[in-house]
Design a protein around this motif. Structure first.
Motif, PDB file in Angstrom:
ATOM      1  N   GLY A  44       2.996   1.384  -2.324  1.00 45.46           N
ATOM      2  CA  GLY A  44       1.774   0.522  -1.811  1.00 45.46           C
ATOM      3  C   GLY A  44       2.193  -0.606  -0.756  1.00 45.46           C
ATOM      4  N   ALA A  47       3.680   0.370   2.341  1.00 45.63           N
ATOM      5  CA  ALA A  47       2.642   0.735   3.156  1.00 45.63           C
ATOM      6  C   ALA A  47       1.883  -0.520   3.824  1.00 45.63           C
ATOM      7  N   LEU A  48       1.519  -1.443   2.794  1.00 44.98           N
ATOM      8  CA  LEU A  48       0.778  -2.856   3.068  1.00 44.98           C
ATOM      9  C   LEU A  48       1.473  -3.525   4.296  1.00 44.98           C
ATOM     10  N   SER A 106      -8.419   6.120   7.347  1.00 44.12           N
ATOM     11  CA  SER A 106      -8.781   4.656   7.443  1.00 44.12           C
ATOM     12  C   SER A 106      -8.481   3.934   6.373  1.00 44.12           C
ATOM     13  N   SER A 107      -8.346   4.679   5.323  1.00 49.14           N
ATOM     14  CA  SER A 107      -7.761   3.748   3.952  1.00 49.14           C
ATOM     15  C   SER A 107      -6.187   3.801   3.822  1.00 49.14           C
TER      16      SER A 107
ATOM     17  N   GLY B  38     -17.862   1.928   8.427  1.00 48.66           N
ATOM     18  CA  GLY B  38     -17.071   3.089   8.055  1.00 48.66           C
ATOM     19  C   GLY B  38     -15.834   2.472   7.183  1.00 48.66           C
ATOM     20  N   TYR B  39     -16.041   1.294   6.686  1.00 47.96           N
ATOM     21  CA  TYR B  39     -14.895   0.803   5.778  1.00 47.96           C
ATOM     22  C   TYR B  39     -14.519   1.622   4.620  1.00 47.96           C
ATOM     23  N   HIS B  40     -13.308   1.785   4.641  1.00 48.65           N
ATOM     24  CA  HIS B  40     -12.381   2.402   3.386  1.00 48.65           C
ATOM     25  C   HIS B  40     -11.357   1.247   2.895  1.00 48.65           C
ATOM     26  N   PRO B  41     -11.375   0.631   1.498  1.00 48.16           N
ATOM     27  CA  PRO B  41     -10.289  -0.132   1.419  1.00 48.16           C
ATOM     28  C   PRO B  41      -8.843   0.213   1.681  1.00 48.16           C
ATOM     29  N   HIS B  42      -7.860  -0.325   1.922  1.00 49.02           N
ATOM     30  CA  HIS B  42      -6.614  -0.029   2.303  1.00 49.02           C
ATOM     31  C   HIS B  42      -5.781   0.472   0.970  1.00 49.02           C
ATOM     32  N   ALA B  43      -5.526   1.578   0.880  1.00 48.82           N
ATOM     33  CA  ALA B  43      -5.163   2.325  -0.490  1.00 48.82           C
ATOM     34  C   ALA B  43      -3.815   1.502  -0.829  1.00 48.82           C
ATOM     35  N   GLY B  44      -3.150   0.815   0.198  1.00 45.12           N
ATOM     36  CA  GLY B  44      -1.737   0.430  -0.557  1.00 45.12           C
ATOM     37  C   GLY B  44      -2.015  -1.030  -1.153  1.00 45.12           C
ATOM     38  N   ALA B  45      -2.800  -1.883  -0.361  1.00 42.95           N
ATOM     39  CA  ALA B  45      -3.301  -2.976  -0.951  1.00 42.95           C
ATOM     40  C   ALA B  45      -3.901  -2.715  -2.090  1.00 42.95           C
ATOM     41  N   ARG B  83     -10.404  15.803  -6.632  1.00 46.72           N
ATOM     42  CA  ARG B  83     -11.330  15.029  -5.549  1.00 46.72           C
ATOM     43  C   ARG B  83     -12.724  14.607  -6.410  1.00 46.72           C
ATOM     44  N   ASP B  88      -6.920  11.595  -5.264  1.00 44.79           N
ATOM     45  CA  ASP B  88      -6.273  12.424  -4.512  1.00 44.79           C
ATOM     46  C   ASP B  88      -5.088  13.160  -4.969  1.00 44.79           C
TER      47      ASP B  88
END
Lengths: 333, 333
Positions: A44, A47-48, A106-107, B38-45, B83, B88
């Motif tokens: 993570g 990636a960030l 987008s995530s 269409g916001y999706h939080p950043h998965a890595g963050a 899911r 995921d």
DNA sequence: CTGAAAGCGCTTACAG
DNA sequence: CTGAAAGCGCTTACAG
């Protein structure tokens, strides 16, 4: 980790990524600590900081009318190839639809997408095009390339033609195709249509009689399909089976009806070569190169990820490979 | 995003996670902006901050001697269930071995592992136990639970016994088992051994003659296996096929040899019910509940993730379900 | 009920 | 050839 090796965190990063030159000594120092601690950088965090996840997403269909075993071959080869290129594989299903694709990109869960089973008028196509991430389709929808997506596929048109050519060369004048389920054609899954077109056109060119019989899964449907097909006049002497799910049933039914291969009927199966092994007769096949296609898709994606500028969309069609075995022979005149 | 909604980033986070109460108004404000952008939080963050990736890893075997179609059923049901629980699925292969498991967990790519095809003396077992992340095995190795891992599986011992019971009830006195490939037994893949044990023990109890015939994939091997089996005296009148890959070949060969089902031979197939549909005869089956097992595995993993304290390892064995259809009947005396 | 701030563990210009 | 520092975009105690 950095302190264990007695260096700065940035140095560890550079050793691991190889993005700048490091003295022999500190490299060894770092590598040793990495091994000793079993250190793996936090995915993570990486990636960030780098905007790279090293994850590929594969979108698979989960449809009863597509063959599960063939699907699994694609999945296997994609995951294996991805790992060889130091990427992991995230599995998505077609059910997630267009918004699933948006979510994943987008995530920033994955860097790129490999998508299977794209249909005509698939709502995912416009999304895929707007995604601004590398995308490769396995299976080429008609007319997609001009729309700007990269595809790899077997050249199903040529495959259809090649089957007809082989049978015609052997002297068969009346041939039939057992195709995928009607539902597959209806959805506009293009491999079915392209194969059929290659089949039909080649038959016209070669002047042989050719009929097409889509076949739903299940033994009953297969039997009905054969009833229809074998009743035709002039007698069908060349048969092409482009439907992995019903292939065993077709063979069983033919045998039950006393139609011998290849004496009474020549048969070509369109299926992965591995599948032909489990059949009672050594089958002439046109191979569905699932493994190669999966590998190619991964390689194309990786190449796109490596170069920053998005490359022009291309379509790569593998030429069909027909292997003659015991199930086809010259027509008894 | 936060500014679009006119709130602090933390507020957005809380709205999305539901971890504290939010006024109607700001919630609406935030939700609207989320949709609009269409916001999706950043998965890595998110993973970095919360130490949760919302990713499950599934480790699958890619072995020619395990049935690809059955594998795909497991994969499908696991990804779908994941899911549904807002997770995921990352796909890993057995080839990655113990270090692959370490890599995935220590780099925090996934929160938990579902592992298939664990063998006796599998080098992954000690690693799995030391991982300090939820792990569920699909398929119960002998003696694993006492070693501290959670498993779900079909109760193959009971399945073997149930097949014997059904045939014995129908009056069959000499029965045979066509089992998985010898390689599967050799690896100590426990489902094979457990089924065989259930089969053997039940036969002893019921006083029927019982022989076991492991069968390698491929038509030739199947034919050889049947040669051996059908030559036995007293004549085998009850047959159990616990090998999806060769099932169609067995049926074809039996027919070719003029053995009718169920008149001459009663047959039980151990396979997913979906697979029985494609066979020429409606088969009596003991179902391999791939879909349920996959769902159960996911649910158990999710439950473990939700509670912070690691739960005690448990083994859940599904009772076999035998469905009588047209391929078994009372023995003609 | 909400915000400001610290911190998660990396990568990558920026300096030297 | 190497290090100190900023910053990636979140979450979560800490305050109020």
């Amino acid at each position: 980790m950095a302190r264990a090796a007695g260096v700065a965190p940035s140095t560890v990063s550079y050793v691991l990524s190889g993005k700048r030159s490091i003295s022999e000594e500190t490299r060894r120092q770092v590598e040793q600590s990495v091994r000793k601690l079993g250190y793996h950088p936090h995915a993570g965090a990486r990636a960030l900081a780098s905007s790279r996840t090293k994850v590929l997403a594969l979108v698979v269909p989960l449809r009863a009318d597509l063959n599960m075993a063939v699907m699994m071959q694609f999945v296997s080869s994609v995951v294996t190839a991805a790992r060889e290129h130091d990427h992991d594989l995230l599995l998505l299903t077609k059910d997630e639809g267009p918004q699933g694709l948006r979510r994943v990109t987008s995530s920033a869960i994955a860097d790129a997408l490999i998508v299977m089973d794209v249909e005509a008028a698939d709502p995912r196509v416009p999304v895929l095009r707007s995604l601004d991430r590398p995308v490769v389709l396995i299976g080429a929808p008609d007319q997609i390339t001009p729309m700007g997506l990269t595809c790899v596929d077997l050249d199903f048109t040529a495959a259809g033609a090649s089957c007809v050519g082989h049978l015609a060369d052997l002297g068969h004048r009346s041939i039939a195709l057992i195709g995928p389920s009607p539902a597959v054609y209806k959805r506009g899954t293009s491999f079915a249509g392209r194969f059929l077109r290659g089949f039909t056109d080649a038959a016209k060119v070669r002047g042989v009689r050719a009929t097409s019989h889509p076949c739903a899964p299940g033994y009953e449907a297969t039997r009905a399909c054969l009833d229809e097909l074998l009743a035709e006049e002039p007698k069908v002497t060349g048969l092409i089976v482009h439907n992995e799910a019903v292939l065993p049933a077709v063979l069983t039914e033919l045998q039950r009806r006393g139609r011998r291969m290849p004496e009474d009927l020549s048969l070509i199966a369109v299926c992965p070569d591995a599948m032909a092994d489990n059949q009672p007769v050594s089958l002439t096949t046109v191979a569905i190169p699932a493994t190669e296609l999966g590998e190619m898709a991964v390689e194309m994606i990786i190449r796109q990820l490596e170069q920053k500028a998005p490359s022009a969309p291309e379509t790569r069609l593998l030429s069909p490979r027909l292997t003659q075995r015991a199930s086809t022979a010259p027509r008894k005149s």
